[in-house]
Write a protein that holds these residues in place. Sequence first.
Motif, PDB file in Angstrom:
ATOM      1  N   PRO A   1     -44.025 -25.340   5.095  1.00 49.23           N
ATOM      2  CA  PRO A   1     -43.848 -26.017   6.384  1.00 49.23           C
ATOM      3  C   PRO A   1     -44.637 -27.330   6.373  1.00 49.23           C
ATOM      4  CG  PRO A   1     -45.112 -23.961   6.636  1.00 49.23           C
ATOM      5  CD  PRO A   1     -44.734 -24.065   5.201  1.00 49.23           C
ATOM      6  N   ARG A   2     -44.061 -28.364   6.986  1.00 44.47           N
ATOM      7  CA  ARG A   2     -44.737 -29.662   7.015  1.00 44.47           C
ATOM      8  C   ARG A   2     -44.809 -30.197   8.430  1.00 44.47           C
ATOM      9  NH1 ARG A   2     -41.253 -30.654   2.777  1.00 44.47           N
ATOM     10  NH2 ARG A   2     -39.966 -31.846   4.232  1.00 44.47           N
ATOM     11  N   SER A   3     -45.648 -31.195   8.634  1.00 45.57           N
ATOM     12  CA  SER A   3     -45.825 -31.880   9.921  1.00 45.57           C
ATOM     13  C   SER A   3     -45.875 -30.907  11.091  1.00 45.57           C
ATOM     14  CB  SER A   3     -44.720 -32.911  10.174  1.00 45.57           C
ATOM     15  OG  SER A   3     -44.026 -33.231   9.013  1.00 45.57           O
ATOM     16  N   GLY A   4     -46.864 -30.024  11.080  1.00 48.57           N
ATOM     17  CA  GLY A   4     -47.037 -29.078  12.187  1.00 48.57           C
ATOM     18  C   GLY A   4     -45.820 -28.197  12.382  1.00 48.57           C
ATOM     19  N   MET A   5     -45.247 -27.724  11.307  1.00 52.75           N
ATOM     20  CA  MET A   5     -44.124 -26.783  11.298  1.00 52.75           C
ATOM     21  C   MET A   5     -42.827 -27.387  11.833  1.00 52.75           C
ATOM     22  SD  MET A   5     -45.516 -23.053  11.880  1.00 52.75           S
ATOM     23  CE  MET A   5     -46.676 -22.694  13.129  1.00 52.75           C
ATOM     24  N   THR A   6     -42.779 -28.698  12.040  1.00 51.05           N
ATOM     25  CA  THR A   6     -41.541 -29.269  12.567  1.00 51.05           C
ATOM     26  C   THR A   6     -40.576 -29.626  11.438  1.00 51.05           C
ATOM     27  OG1 THR A   6     -42.569 -31.443  12.554  1.00 51.05           O
ATOM     28  CG2 THR A   6     -42.583 -30.246  14.636  1.00 51.05           C
TER      29      THR A   6
ATOM     30  N   PHE B   1     -54.667  -9.634  13.831  1.00 52.81           N
ATOM     31  CA  PHE B   1     -56.121  -9.822  13.668  1.00 52.81           C
ATOM     32  C   PHE B   1     -56.620  -9.348  12.313  1.00 52.81           C
ATOM     33  CE2 PHE B   1     -55.396  -6.979  17.438  1.00 52.81           C
ATOM     34  CZ  PHE B   1     -54.836  -7.945  18.250  1.00 52.81           C
ATOM     35  N   THR B   2     -55.730  -8.920  11.413  1.00 52.42           N
ATOM     36  CA  THR B   2     -56.236  -8.379  10.159  1.00 52.42           C
ATOM     37  C   THR B   2     -55.956  -9.270   8.947  1.00 52.42           C
ATOM     38  OG1 THR B   2     -54.223  -7.078   9.916  1.00 52.42           O
ATOM     39  CG2 THR B   2     -56.130  -5.970  10.889  1.00 52.42           C
ATOM     40  N   CYS B   3     -54.850 -10.018   8.964  1.00 50.90           N
ATOM     41  CA  CYS B   3     -54.570 -10.789   7.750  1.00 50.90           C
ATOM     42  C   CYS B   3     -53.810 -12.082   7.977  1.00 50.90           C
ATOM     43  CB  CYS B   3     -53.812  -9.939   6.733  1.00 50.90           C
ATOM     44  SG  CYS B   3     -52.125  -9.605   7.192  1.00 50.90           S
ATOM     45  N   ALA B   4     -53.141 -12.208   9.115  1.00 50.34           N
ATOM     46  CA  ALA B   4     -52.231 -13.336   9.248  1.00 50.34           C
ATOM     47  C   ALA B   4     -52.953 -14.601   9.681  1.00 50.34           C
ATOM     48  CB  ALA B   4     -51.136 -13.000  10.251  1.00 50.34           C
ATOM     49  N   ALA B   5     -52.541 -15.713   9.085  1.00 42.20           N
ATOM     50  CA  ALA B   5     -53.052 -17.008   9.504  1.00 42.20           C
ATOM     51  C   ALA B   5     -51.917 -17.769  10.161  1.00 42.20           C
ATOM     52  CB  ALA B   5     -53.569 -17.783   8.298  1.00 42.20           C
ATOM     53  N   PHE B   6     -52.275 -18.635  11.091  1.00 48.04           N
ATOM     54  CA  PHE B   6     -51.267 -19.430  11.782  1.00 48.04           C
ATOM     55  C   PHE B   6     -50.684 -20.472  10.831  1.00 48.04           C
ATOM     56  CE2 PHE B   6     -50.029 -22.832  14.771  1.00 48.04           C
ATOM     57  CZ  PHE B   6     -49.039 -22.118  15.421  1.00 48.04           C
TER      58      PHE B   6
ATOM     59  N   ALA C   1     -47.212 -14.770   7.193  1.00 48.29           N
ATOM     60  CA  ALA C   1     -46.197 -13.730   7.104  1.00 48.29           C
ATOM     61  C   ALA C   1     -45.051 -14.094   8.028  1.00 48.29           C
ATOM     62  CB  ALA C   1     -46.788 -12.373   7.486  1.00 48.29           C
ATOM     63  N   LEU C   2     -43.848 -13.687   7.657  1.00 48.04           N
ATOM     64  CA  LEU C   2     -42.650 -14.085   8.418  1.00 48.04           C
ATOM     65  C   LEU C   2     -42.716 -13.760   9.910  1.00 48.04           C
ATOM     66  CD1 LEU C   2     -39.686 -13.308   6.005  1.00 48.04           C
ATOM     67  CD2 LEU C   2     -40.270 -15.519   6.999  1.00 48.04           C
ATOM     68  N   PRO C   3     -43.078 -12.509  10.286  1.00 52.15           N
ATOM     69  CA  PRO C   3     -43.052 -12.202  11.728  1.00 52.15           C
ATOM     70  C   PRO C   3     -44.032 -13.062  12.525  1.00 52.15           C
ATOM     71  CG  PRO C   3     -43.368 -10.206  10.427  1.00 52.15           C
ATOM     72  CD  PRO C   3     -43.460 -11.342   9.485  1.00 52.15           C
ATOM     73  N   TYR C   4     -45.228 -13.258  11.979  1.00 48.04           N
ATOM     74  CA  TYR C   4     -46.219 -14.043  12.704  1.00 48.04           C
ATOM     75  C   TYR C   4     -45.838 -15.516  12.707  1.00 48.04           C
ATOM     76  CZ  TYR C   4     -50.704 -15.680  14.405  1.00 48.04           C
ATOM     77  OH  TYR C   4     -51.676 -16.280  15.158  1.00 48.04           O
ATOM     78  N   HIS C   5     -45.210 -15.955  11.622  1.00 53.00           N
ATOM     79  CA  HIS C   5     -44.742 -17.334  11.552  1.00 53.00           C
ATOM     80  C   HIS C   5     -43.696 -17.578  12.640  1.00 53.00           C
ATOM     81  CE1 HIS C   5     -44.428 -21.154   9.550  1.00 53.00           C
ATOM     82  NE2 HIS C   5     -43.114 -21.045   9.453  1.00 53.00           N
ATOM     83  N   LEU C   6     -42.799 -16.607  12.809  1.00 51.18           N
ATOM     84  CA  LEU C   6     -41.777 -16.729  13.851  1.00 51.18           C
ATOM     85  C   LEU C   6     -42.430 -16.758  15.233  1.00 51.18           C
ATOM     86  CD1 LEU C   6     -38.890 -16.738  14.923  1.00 51.18           C
ATOM     87  CD2 LEU C   6     -38.855 -14.251  14.709  1.00 51.18           C
ATOM     88  N   TYR C   7     -43.424 -15.891  15.427  1.00 49.08           N
ATOM     89  CA  TYR C   7     -44.135 -15.868  16.707  1.00 49.08           C
ATOM     90  C   TYR C   7     -44.775 -17.234  16.978  1.00 49.08           C
ATOM     91  CZ  TYR C   7     -47.759 -14.859  20.116  1.00 49.08           C
ATOM     92  OH  TYR C   7     -48.572 -14.902  21.211  1.00 49.08           O
TER      93      TYR C   7
ATOM     94  N   LEU D   1     -43.921 -20.147  15.700  1.00 51.13           N
ATOM     95  CA  LEU D   1     -42.868 -21.140  15.939  1.00 51.13           C
ATOM     96  C   LEU D   1     -42.324 -21.033  17.358  1.00 51.13           C
ATOM     97  CD1 LEU D   1     -40.763 -20.953  12.650  1.00 51.13           C
ATOM     98  CD2 LEU D   1     -41.892 -22.982  13.536  1.00 51.13           C
ATOM     99  N   ALA D   2     -42.132 -19.778  17.809  1.00 46.64           N
ATOM    100  CA  ALA D   2     -41.482 -19.568  19.106  1.00 46.64           C
ATOM    101  C   ALA D   2     -42.404 -19.913  20.270  1.00 46.64           C
ATOM    102  CB  ALA D   2     -41.004 -18.119  19.214  1.00 46.64           C
ATOM    103  N   THR D   3     -43.701 -19.651  20.115  1.00 46.74           N
ATOM    104  CA  THR D   3     -44.579 -19.786  21.274  1.00 46.74           C
ATOM    105  C   THR D   3     -45.528 -20.982  21.208  1.00 46.74           C
ATOM    106  OG1 THR D   3     -46.197 -18.293  20.300  1.00 46.74           O
ATOM    107  CG2 THR D   3     -44.543 -17.304  21.744  1.00 46.74           C
ATOM    108  N   GLN D   4     -45.904 -21.431  20.016  1.00 46.37           N
ATOM    109  CA  GLN D   4     -46.882 -22.510  19.917  1.00 46.37           C
ATOM    110  C   GLN D   4     -46.266 -23.835  19.502  1.00 46.37           C
ATOM    111  OE1 GLN D   4     -50.323 -21.096  20.144  1.00 46.37           O
ATOM    112  NE2 GLN D   4     -49.245 -19.181  20.533  1.00 46.37           N
ATOM    113  N   ALA D   5     -45.427 -23.778  18.475  1.00 50.99           N
ATOM    114  CA  ALA D   5     -44.867 -25.021  17.956  1.00 50.99           C
ATOM    115  C   ALA D   5     -43.657 -25.412  18.790  1.00 50.99           C
ATOM    116  CB  ALA D   5     -44.472 -24.838  16.486  1.00 50.99           C
TER     117      ALA D   5
END
Lengths: 314, 281
Positions: free
Chosen positions: B49-54, B210-215, B230-236, B238-242
């Motif tokens: 991912p580049r430029s803040g996931m955009t 809270f155990t392994c995923a990084a934003f 990880a894919l699920p957290y990445h989607l989260y 993308l959907a809520t922050q980015a």
Amino acid sequence: METATQQREPSPSSESKSLVSGKRPRLSDLIFDNIIKLLGYTSIVFVILIFVFLLKESLPLFKTYPLKKLLLGTSWYPTMDPPEFGLAPLILGSLLVTAGAVVIALPLGIGAAVYISEVAPSSIKDILKSLVELLAAIPSVVMGFVGMIVLAPWIKEIFDLPTGLTALAGSITLAFMAVPTVTSIAEDALAAVPTAYRTGSLALGATKWQTISQVVVPAARSGIVAASMLGVGRAIGETMTVLMVTGNAALIPRSFLQPVRTMTATIAAEMGETVQGGEHYQALFVIGLLLFIITFIINLVADLSLHRGRRQRG
Amino acid sequence: MNAKLRERLAFALLALVTVLVIVPVAFVLLILLIRGLPAISWEFLTQEPRSGMTEGGIFPAIVGTFYLVVGTVIVALPLGIGGAVYMTEYARPGKALRLIRLAIVNLAGVPSVVYGLFGLGLFVIFLKFGTSLISGCLTLGVLVVPIVITATEEALRAVPQSFREASASLGASKWQTVSRVVLPTALPGILTGTILAISRAAGETAPILFTCAAFYLSRLPHSIFDPILALPYHLYGLATQATNAPDTIKYGTALVLIALVFGTNITAIVLRLKARRTKRW
């Protein structure tokens, strides 16, 4: 007996010879047998470990913050000074969203179970069951994503609200996440009803529907009750979906058309900002402990209900 | 209203309910396919991912989920299979077995976010593994153990008793019978359980929060003590922050995740049906 064992293991070192000559079991057998016996108890160990660690991280808060204020307090302002850890808005939020989900999920889940078990032609039974399994497999974050971008705008428009991220959106998405649990367990219970019950009823001249509604479903009652309870447990524990679609306002909920915040969503949303071992951190573990106890009781009662049903039929 | 008409009405209603239940599966899949497919390209799957996931792709998240799933299986398989073997081959019916069963049911019912708290308390803090791949694998491992146990137990129970008796009468010890006769016979069922565990581990978000995923990470993990995407957290994320990330990236990520989860699940379903059909005893 010993010779057969030796033929399969053609490496008799002097040590294993002495084992073979005696009546004692082989060393490798002893080791593996004992490992297996230990592994048998891992589930119990895990349940205890989870409980212990929830308790360990949450207990300190009970010393500094009165329990009554914790459970009945109506304001959740964890970052204010002094902080307020009233859990009532979160507990009520969870209850509201779960109640809505259950009202939708139970008729759908039980109805589908009856259809799959009793009505559907056997050629499509496996397909329907697989589809229900796929519904269960949809990751909660995907459910939340779709709920956010499809369902919430619909709700906003239909009810003319400032935002569609409401308790209602949470209830609808949660309902579909609880349905597979309800359906699969209710279906098992229906399938376990002896065929003789059905043939007996049909032989008396009852129609198929009369047989289903008055003989089969009542006979599977305890299993269906258990299925419903586990559906409730599934809904109350769901996290990511409600975090994404309910709007997350930690206020005492007054209607389905308002944003609410559930217990699970609070943990997921706020743990990242807490200081390890701080009061806020401890308060989130208290919520976790509460969730653990609630789901523990639900599962226990459901299991007892299933067990009783099985015993009644012998 | 006569009984026959009432029956027809009831059956129609039940059929309608069943359709309603499975409609979301088709709906979710369809909407992700329609809106997500345009995003899928070789670059999307193999770039960072580049430029803040955009911009860019989701490669590190795919790799992270892959590591996570492999680690979870390594943790859960021995525990789950061992537990099931104990229940079917060693334990006698009674209080202890009843208690174990109760524990499994409860473990399966613990909310996923509570697993996250547990993993944080035990692995991240108490054992000092930190926010790392290994903490995530251990947490998810505990979470999927009930899935592996349940599937394995079912498979072991389906092995005819005569197989065990024949093996024992040839002089095989208990462990020899289990390891060379019972487990190999039950392998398809155990495989099905493993695949279901993989699917579950790949899709879970709350336990890894809270155990392994990084934003966001700029590099792939170098050791099991590194945090991961990880894919699920990445989607989260993308959907809520980015919020300014283009929708196609969000839909594309969701599509990859659901393809992974449905793919593994359908494999498990097909395997199970095939095993049932080719059963020779």
